[in-house]
Design a protein around this motif. Structure first.
Motif, short mmCIF file in Angstrom:
data_model
loop_
_atom_site.label_atom_id
_atom_site.label_comp_id
_atom_site.label_asym_id
_atom_site.label_seq_id
_atom_site.Cartn_x
_atom_site.Cartn_y
_atom_site.Cartn_z
N ARG A 104 0.82 -1.21 0.00
CA ARG A 104 0.00 0.00 0.00
C ARG A 104 0.86 1.26 0.00
O ARG A 104 0.51 2.27 -0.62
N GLU A 105 1.98 1.20 0.70
CA GLU A 105 2.83 2.37 0.80
C GLU A 105 3.47 2.73 -0.54
O GLU A 105 3.83 3.90 -0.77
N SER A 106 3.62 1.75 -1.42
CA SER A 106 4.21 2.03 -2.73
C SER A 106 3.39 3.04 -3.51
O SER A 106 3.93 3.78 -4.34
N LEU A 107 2.08 3.10 -3.26
CA LEU A 107 1.23 4.06 -3.96
C LEU A 107 1.47 5.49 -3.48
O LEU A 107 1.03 6.44 -4.13
N ASN A 108 2.14 5.64 -2.34
CA ASN A 108 2.48 6.97 -1.84
C ASN A 108 3.90 7.39 -2.21
O ASN A 108 4.40 8.41 -1.73
N SER A 109 4.52 6.58 -3.05
CA SER A 109 5.91 6.84 -3.41
C SER A 109 5.99 7.94 -4.46
O SER A 109 5.73 7.71 -5.64
N GLN A 110 6.35 9.13 -4.03
CA GLN A 110 6.53 10.28 -4.92
C GLN A 110 7.90 10.89 -4.63
O GLN A 110 8.31 10.99 -3.47
N MET A 163 -6.29 0.01 -5.51
CA MET A 163 -6.67 -0.46 -4.18
C MET A 163 -7.50 -1.73 -4.25
O MET A 163 -7.41 -2.60 -3.37
N LEU A 164 -8.31 -1.87 -5.31
CA LEU A 164 -9.08 -3.09 -5.50
C LEU A 164 -8.15 -4.28 -5.74
O LEU A 164 -8.36 -5.37 -5.18
N VAL A 165 -7.13 -4.06 -6.55
CA VAL A 165 -6.14 -5.11 -6.79
C VAL A 165 -5.43 -5.47 -5.49
O VAL A 165 -5.19 -6.65 -5.20
N LYS A 166 -5.12 -4.45 -4.69
CA LYS A 166 -4.46 -4.69 -3.41
C LYS A 166 -5.32 -5.54 -2.49
O LYS A 166 -4.84 -6.47 -1.83
N GLN A 167 -6.61 -5.26 -2.43
CA GLN A 167 -7.51 -6.00 -1.54
C GLN A 167 -7.72 -7.43 -2.00
O GLN A 167 -7.88 -8.33 -1.18
N THR A 168 -7.75 -7.66 -3.30
CA THR A 168 -8.04 -9.00 -3.82
C THR A 168 -6.79 -9.86 -4.02
O THR A 168 -6.82 -11.07 -3.79
N MET A 169 -5.69 -9.22 -4.42
CA MET A 169 -4.49 -9.98 -4.77
C MET A 169 -3.37 -9.86 -3.75
O MET A 169 -2.44 -10.67 -3.75
N GLY A 170 -3.44 -8.84 -2.88
CA GLY A 170 -2.41 -8.67 -1.87
C GLY A 170 -1.23 -7.83 -2.31
O GLY A 170 -0.31 -7.60 -1.53
N PHE A 171 -1.22 -7.36 -3.55
CA PHE A 171 -0.15 -6.50 -4.02
C PHE A 171 -0.75 -5.40 -4.88
O PHE A 171 -1.91 -5.45 -5.26
N THR A 172 0.05 -4.37 -5.17
CA THR A 172 -0.44 -3.26 -5.97
C THR A 172 0.34 -3.18 -7.28
O THR A 172 1.40 -3.79 -7.44
N ILE A 173 -0.20 -2.40 -8.21
CA ILE A 173 0.45 -2.19 -9.49
C ILE A 173 0.62 -0.69 -9.71
O ILE A 173 -0.23 -0.05 -10.33
N PRO A 174 1.69 -0.10 -9.19
CA PRO A 174 1.91 1.33 -9.40
C PRO A 174 2.19 1.61 -10.89
O PRO A 174 2.85 0.83 -11.56
N LEU A 175 1.68 2.72 -11.37
CA LEU A 175 1.96 3.16 -12.73
C LEU A 175 3.16 4.09 -12.67
O LEU A 175 3.03 5.27 -12.32
#
Length: 253
Positions: A104-110, A163-175
């Motif tokens: 989840r924290e990867s989505l805050n990576s700026q 966030m949907l991917v995170k909840q269902t798969m356990g990981f995120t896909i940052p663009l």
């Protein structure tokens, strides 16, 4: 990698790495390899870098991760690493490294910012109490600068899908994007930017082997100490390693 204090090999440790960044390159370089001289900075300590348990359910990638010396961040894996082996057969001199903020924290990576997911992350504190491992906060200045990422506040639909991917798969896909092999404009190679990893002072933990007897008040106390130490690291080193920052350290969730 910069060490504030030497760590005696007569104890066991949990290194908490912050921030996650896009791919946690710094965590792998510092705690998964000898590229930054871990064994020279912390002689006598055997460390294992942990990653998502789901990574070990993917054929071939599982073998790759195991060959690189990674282990699962599951509770069973943490207990096994910290309570077996070592100089006394009970984990003395062993350590694990957990990227606490997670996917989840990867989505805050700026770039030039530091926003952590930490308020409710207390499982590693409980594990430290159960195994008797000291907590060692680690702050990586520059981890978030290695890639550019789509801003979630500017693309709310994309963020909802992530966030949907995170909840269902356990990981995120940052663009995200950075540089290419032969260009510096577009690609998946990280930018050539400095990364300074500061290993803070250990926080002593009193062991309680019986999980049912672990007091929530003690967990909250250690968590507060841990956050305070991270803040101290930020205040101490930000003018040296985060000169281009656009804000201060934030714990957003």
């Amino acid at each position: 990698m910069h060490r504030e204090e030497s760590l005696p090999p007569t104890k066991k440790y949990i290194f908490g790495y912050h921030p996650h960044g896009i791919i946690s390159h710094g965590a792998f370089a510092a705690f998964g390899t000898e590229a930054l001289g871990f064994s020279k900075l912390f002689p006598g300590i055997t460390n294992t870098l942990l990653t998502l348990d789901s990574n070990f359910r993917i054929p071939f990638y599982r073998e790759y991760a195991l060959a690189m010396g990674l282990a699962s961040v599951s509770r069973e894996s943490c207990e096994n690493l910290l309570t077996k082996g070592g100089a006394n057969g009970e984990g003395m001199g062993r350590a694990i490294t957990i990227v606490v903020g997670g996917a989840r924290e990867s989505l805050n990576s700026q770039p030039h910012s530091l926003r952590l997911i930490l308020k409710r992350r207390k499982g590693f504190i409980r594990m430290a109490i159960h195994t008797g491992a000291d907590l060692v906060p680690v702050l990586a200045f520059g981890e978030n600068d290695l890639y550019e990422q789509v801003h979630s506040d500017q693309h709310p639909i994309i963020h909802k899908i992530q966030m949907l991917v995170k909840q269902t798969m356990g990981f995120t896909i940052p663009l995200f994007h950075a540089r290419g092999v032969f260009n510096y404009d577009v690609g998946l190679m990280p930018y050539r930017r400095p990364l300074n990893i500061v290993v803070g002072k250990p926080i002593s933990v009193m062991q309680e082997r019986n999980r049912d007897n672990i007091d929530d008040t003690y967990i909250d106390k250690l968590h507060a100490q841990y956050v305070q130490e991270l803040q101290r690291l930020w205040d101490r080193y930000k003018d040296d390693y985060a000169k281009d920052r656009t804000g201060e350290l934030e714990i957003v969730a």
